[in-house]
Structure formats: structure tokens, C-alpha cells
Design a protein around this motif. Structure first.
Motif, PDB file in Angstrom:
ATOM      1  N   PHE A   1      37.077  -2.256 -24.906  1.00  0.00           N
ATOM      2  CA  PHE A   1      35.680  -1.908 -25.156  1.00  0.00           C
ATOM      3  C   PHE A   1      35.456  -0.432 -24.868  1.00  0.00           C
ATOM      4  N   PRO A   2      34.638   0.210 -25.675  1.00  0.00           N
ATOM      5  CA  PRO A   2      34.266   1.602 -25.363  1.00  0.00           C
ATOM      6  C   PRO A   2      33.190   1.632 -24.289  1.00  0.00           C
ATOM      7  N   THR A   3      33.183   2.674 -23.506  1.00  0.00           N
ATOM      8  CA  THR A   3      32.190   2.806 -22.448  1.00  0.00           C
ATOM      9  C   THR A   3      31.947   4.278 -22.173  1.00  0.00           C
ATOM     10  N   SER A   4      30.886   4.559 -21.465  1.00  0.00           N
ATOM     11  CA  SER A   4      30.577   5.932 -21.032  1.00  0.00           C
ATOM     12  C   SER A   4      30.170   5.852 -19.568  1.00  0.00           C
ATOM     13  N   THR A   5      31.167   5.818 -18.707  1.00  0.00           N
ATOM     14  CA  THR A   5      30.937   5.704 -17.270  1.00  0.00           C
ATOM     15  C   THR A   5      31.705   6.795 -16.543  1.00  0.00           C
ATOM     16  N   MET A   6      31.425   6.901 -15.254  1.00  0.00           N
ATOM     17  CA  MET A   6      32.063   7.940 -14.448  1.00  0.00           C
ATOM     18  C   MET A   6      32.982   7.302 -13.412  1.00  0.00           C
ATOM     19  N   LEU A   7      34.061   8.002 -13.088  1.00  0.00           N
ATOM     20  CA  LEU A   7      34.981   7.582 -12.047  1.00  0.00           C
ATOM     21  C   LEU A   7      34.630   8.339 -10.769  1.00  0.00           C
ATOM     22  N   LEU A   8      34.256   7.599  -9.735  1.00  0.00           N
ATOM     23  CA  LEU A   8      33.814   8.196  -8.483  1.00  0.00           C
ATOM     24  C   LEU A   8      34.864   8.020  -7.404  1.00  0.00           C
ATOM     25  N   LYS A   9      34.966   8.994  -6.558  1.00  0.00           N
ATOM     26  CA  LYS A   9      35.783   8.906  -5.343  1.00  0.00           C
ATOM     27  C   LYS A   9      34.831   8.887  -4.158  1.00  0.00           C
ATOM     28  N   VAL A  10      34.842   7.789  -3.428  1.00  0.00           N
ATOM     29  CA  VAL A  10      33.890   7.585  -2.333  1.00  0.00           C
ATOM     30  C   VAL A  10      34.652   7.514  -1.022  1.00  0.00           C
ATOM     31  N   LYS A  11      34.231   8.301  -0.056  1.00  0.00           N
ATOM     32  CA  LYS A  11      34.803   8.276   1.296  1.00  0.00           C
ATOM     33  C   LYS A  11      33.746   7.795   2.275  1.00  0.00           C
ATOM     34  N   ARG A  12      34.166   6.918   3.161  1.00  0.00           N
ATOM     35  CA  ARG A  12      33.268   6.408   4.194  1.00  0.00           C
ATOM     36  C   ARG A  12      33.714   6.981   5.538  1.00  0.00           C
ATOM     37  N   ARG A  13      32.873   7.812   6.106  1.00  0.00           N
ATOM     38  CA  ARG A  13      33.210   8.455   7.374  1.00  0.00           C
ATOM     39  C   ARG A  13      32.364   7.831   8.480  1.00  0.00           C
TER      40      ARG A  13
ATOM     41  N   HIS B   1      27.969   0.129 -30.463  1.00  0.00           N
ATOM     42  CA  HIS B   1      27.652   0.529 -29.101  1.00  0.00           C
ATOM     43  C   HIS B   1      27.004   1.893 -29.101  1.00  0.00           C
ATOM     44  N   THR B   2      26.412   2.205 -27.982  1.00  0.00           N
ATOM     45  CA  THR B   2      25.757   3.501 -27.855  1.00  0.00           C
ATOM     46  C   THR B   2      26.795   4.611 -27.821  1.00  0.00           C
ATOM     47  N   VAL B   3      26.360   5.805 -28.129  1.00  0.00           N
ATOM     48  CA  VAL B   3      27.272   6.939 -28.186  1.00  0.00           C
ATOM     49  C   VAL B   3      27.709   7.294 -26.767  1.00  0.00           C
ATOM     50  N   SER B   4      29.005   7.460 -26.581  1.00  0.00           N
ATOM     51  CA  SER B   4      29.523   7.807 -25.265  1.00  0.00           C
ATOM     52  C   SER B   4      29.520   9.317 -25.081  1.00  0.00           C
ATOM     53  N   VAL B   5      29.692   9.718 -23.825  1.00  0.00           N
ATOM     54  CA  VAL B   5      29.752  11.154 -23.526  1.00  0.00           C
ATOM     55  C   VAL B   5      30.937  11.787 -24.230  1.00  0.00           C
TER      56      VAL B   5
END
Length: 466
Positions: A28-40, A309-313
């Protein structure tokens, strides 16, 4: 898998088990972001031992990039068939060490007595649940009796045919139609609702005025028309020849090519690229690849069609968004047009497919036209095999075209012909191509049977109209 959008991603729960059946993921096509999350976590000093102070928690986030494609496992896991044996007491015993050969074994390994283990030849073709909408029993009125059915119609079709009202004519038919069926006229008038359709109708009329016989691919290369509308337009202006030298072609109403010697140039030539070592290349070295291959087999599991689908970034960056989408599409005047190579044979160019159906007038090579025009003005009889041409004309055309294709391959891939060093071998090769060796030529081309045309595209086109 990512390189081919048509393939599904397979997941094996037991990767080392050759009998493991995978589950498949759809793309499936998508337009999402990959996040790097740190918990301190920061612990505070305790001033009083009786009171417990909660540690301070802080989150840090960083965007690493964008995700344009995801794979979702939406189907059910299929049956898993294990290499097991059930004993008389119901105890299950693993057979992997007995049926899998992990290292070279001696003869004793193959002569052991083992319980029979036959895995299923195929698993379920569907991995999504399907509702079976069974039709209820029809309640007829009192006194109704089922009609008498002949033996040849006991097995019916799964659905009613979708007629396109085309008229089919065999070479042996005495009369040819002069006008379309009333249903064909009504069907075309019903769909011809805008100026574009009327313009296409006029363009096709002009084509049939200039040339009374056309193949469907030739029409597609000269007119931009939606394939579904072309199915309705052709029966409105022409009839379809089933057999003879004009088989699989559309002929203008009222025109009988069997009575006009000048219709010789519109006859069809079924040409197939020859393969074999005597032609200089093996099947794997064929200059034109096949449309389908058994090596490209994918799991026969149906997938749902992807909805718009909607247009992706990513699309926006590539200029394929809402503003660039219209510019990326072909103009309406050529959106459905095919290339000229789909019906015209030119010197120095390879055919797009291994099997082609050319009309003789579309063989744009002077040497081929000389073979066709050898009996111009002296045509006496129109036969089902050769039409208005001299006997064996089609065979000579195929030989000459095959030699031309071989010369193209020789110029582009000389390594294939490196074994042919002596001039004698070269002459022998040309003799095969020119048809001087009758025995070998008979093996390549089967004896002609009346009404034998193409066995794939021609029949497919007929099925579209019946």
C-alpha cells in the motif's frame, strides 16, 4: 519484492522449514514519517525516606525520513502442514530428520522403511474470507413445468454472454453483410453521447474509406479510442472475418475481398520469430522476450484492488501531485494510441512480440513487397490458404523476415554467432533460412489446414464479441 509492485511480501513463521506455508502482505502507498523516539528518565534525590518521589521522564523525538510504501498482513494464516506421523497410540512423531537430506548421505538413507508422507499439492488460493451468496430455490407458480432442455445444453454458462453484436463471416460463406445488426446500431447510438465519440466514429469511417480492411491493432495505432468503446464501434462499421487469408481482420460492410484482386495487399500474415540453434540463438537468447514466463510465477492468491489514495509527500516531490498529474498524463488525442510497430514491419527493427499478425501492405520492406507483387495483374483465383497471392508466398515472406531478424541480432549481439566461423557454415545457415532445405522447413511449418489461423489473439478477440 519491493522492486516489483505486483508481488506480495511473504512471511515464514519457520524459515528453516521447507514445508512452512507463508502468510502474504499486500503493498500500500502511504505518506507517513519515521520517528526516532528516546525516553530519558532522570531520578531525583530522596530527601525523606518515607516519601517516594516519581522520576522525571522526558521524551526526545527526531524525524529520520518519510515512508512511501507499507506492507500490511491482512489475510488469514493458511494451514500449516507439518512433517509428522501419527502412531497407533496417537503420539505424534517428527519426520524432519528422516525426510530432509541436510548432507550427502549413503545408500542406506534412501532404503529405509518410512511411513508415507505426501504434502498437499496446493494450499488454499484465498487468504481472505469470502461470503458465498447462494441463491434460494426459485418458487414457481402452481402448475409450472421446467422447459425441455436438449442434451447439448445441459451444462450452461456461469453468466450470460455480453454480446457486442458483431457479424462473423467465414471464407466459404457466399454472401457478405452490407449493414450492421440493428442491435449494434442501437448500442453504439446509446454510448455515443459526446463530441469525442462522434469524432472517433468519423475518423474510423475515413479509415475504412481509404482502406477497406483493418486489423484491430492497426485501428488502435491510428485512432485514440477507449478499448471498451472500440468493441462497440467496430461492429457498427465492419464485419469480422473468421477464416481465410483475411482472418482476424475487420472488413468494411459491403466490401468482399474475395472478389477484388486488389485486396491481396490486405491479407494477413501470421509471423512468429523462429527459435533454435540453426537460427543462431537458443530459447534463452530469444531477441524478443515472452509476455509471460513460468519462471516469474507468483503465489495465486487474490488481492483486493487498490483504491485511489491521496497524494503522498513523495509524489508531490516528484511532480506527480494534483498540479502535476494532469501534465504527466498523455493528451486525450493520443492517450489510447498504440505505437506503429504493433502492426507495421520495418527493416532494421525487431517486432514487439514473438507472434505478430501483419497485413501484407504493412510490410514496409521493398524485398517483401516484390514477393507479394509477383503476380500483379494476373490473379486468377482466390484460395483459402494463399488468397490472391501465388502459392507458398507466406512461406517465402516468413523466410525472408526471419533472415532479416537474424541479421539484426547478429549486428547487435555478435557473440551469439561466434561459432559460425567458416563460410560454408554460413551458407548452410542461410540455406536453412531461405527454405532451400525442404525437409527442415516442413518440420518448422506444419501442413496447412483450412481455417487454421492464430490460436491465441484471434480467438481472444472473437470471445470479446460473442
Amino acid at each position: 519484492i519491493y522492486a516489483d509492485p505486483a508481488k506480495r511480501l511473504e512471511l515464514y513463521f519457520r524459515p528453516k522449514d521447507p514445508y512452512c506455508h507463508p502468510v502474504c502482505a499486500n503493498r500500500f502507498p502511504t505518506s507517513t514519517m519515521l520517528l526516532k523516539v528516546k525516553r530519558r528518565t532522570k531520578k531525583k534525590k530522596q530527601l525523606d525516606t518515607e516519601e517516594q518521589i516519581q522520576p522525571e521522564v522526558r521524551f526526545e523525538m527526531e524525524i529520520l525520513g518519510t515512508v512511501t510504501t507499507v506492507y500490511k498482513f491482512q489475510g488469514m494464516s493458511d494451514f500449516q502442514y507439518l512433517a509428522m506421523h501419527s502412531g497407533p497410540d496417537g503420539k505424534q512423531t517428527s519426520m524432519y530428520d528422516k525426510v530432509l537430506m541436510l548432507k550427502p548421505e549413503k545408500e542406506e538413507f534412501f532404503n529405509r522403511e518410512l511411513p508415507l508422507y505426501i504434502p498437499p499439492p496446493i494450499f488454499s488460493r484465498l487468504d481472505t474470507p469470502v461470503d458465498y451468496f447462494y441463491r434460494p430455490d426459485i418458487q414457481h407458480r402452481e402448475g409450472y413445468n421446467n422447459p425441455q432442455v436438449s442434451g447439448e445444453n445441459l451444462i450452461g454458462l456461469s453468466r450470460a454472454r455480453r454480446p457486442h453484436n458483431a457479424i462473423f463471416v467465414n471464407f466459404d460463406d457466399e454472401e457478405i453483410p452490407t449493414k450492421p445488426l440493428d442491435a449494434a446500431v442501437q448500442t453504439w447510438k446509446k454510448v455515443c453521447t459526446n463530441p469525442v465519440d462522434k469524432k472517433v466514429e468519423e475518423e474510423l469511417r475515413k479509415l475504412f474509406e481509404v482502406r477497406p480492411v483493418w486489423s484491430r491493432n492497426a485501428v488502435k495505432a491510428n485512432i485514440s479510442v477507449h478499448p471498451d468503446k472500440l468493441k462497440l464501434l467496430l461492429p457498427y462499421l465492419a464485419y469480422y472475418m473468421l477464416t481465410g487469408p483475411w482472418r482476424s481482420l475487420w472488413v468494411r460492410f459491403g466490401y468482399d475481398p474475395r472478389k477484388h484482386p486488389e485486396a491481396k495487399i490486405y491479407q494477413v500474415l501470421d509471423f512468429r520469430i523462429r527459435c533454435g540453434m540453426k537460427y543462431g540463438y537458443a530459447p534463452n537468447d530469444m531477441p524478443v522476450k515472452a509476455k509471460r514466463s513460468t519462471y516469474n510465477y507468483s503465489l495465486p492468491i487474490t488481492v483486493k484492488k487498490q483504491v485511489s489514495h491521496t497524494v503522498s509527500v513523495h509524489d508531490l516531490k516528484q511532480g506527480l501531485g494534483t498540479s502535476g498529474a494532469s501534465g504527466a498524463k498523455k493528451p486525450a488525442s493520443s492517450r489510447y494510441k498504440l505505437k506503429e510497430s504493433i502492426y507495421i514491419f520495418r527493416e532494421g527493427a525487431l517486432p514487439p512480440y514473438r507472434q505478430m499478425f501483419y497485413q501484407l501492405c504493412d510490410l514496409n520492406v521493398e524485398s517483401l513487397q516484390k514477393i507479394i507483387r509477383r503476380n500483379d495483374g494476373t490473379e486468377s483465383e482466390c484460395t483459402e490458404r494463399d488468397g490472391w497471392c501465388l502459392p507458398k508466398t507466406s512461406d517465402e515472406l516468413r523466410d525472408t523476415m526471419s533472415l532479416m531478424i537474424k541479421q539484426i541480432i547478429r549486428s547487435t549481439r555478435p557473440a551469439l554467432f561466434s561459432n559460425t566461423t567458416s563460410s560454408a557454415a554460413g551458407k548452410e545457415q542461410l540455406a536453412y533460412e531461405s527454405g532451400e532445405d525442404e525437409d527442415d522447413e516442413e518440420e518448422e511449418e506444419e501442413d496447412f489446414k483450412p481455417s487454421d489461423g492464430s490460436e491465441n489473439e484471434m480467438e481472444t478477440e472473437i470471445l470479446d464479441y460473442v
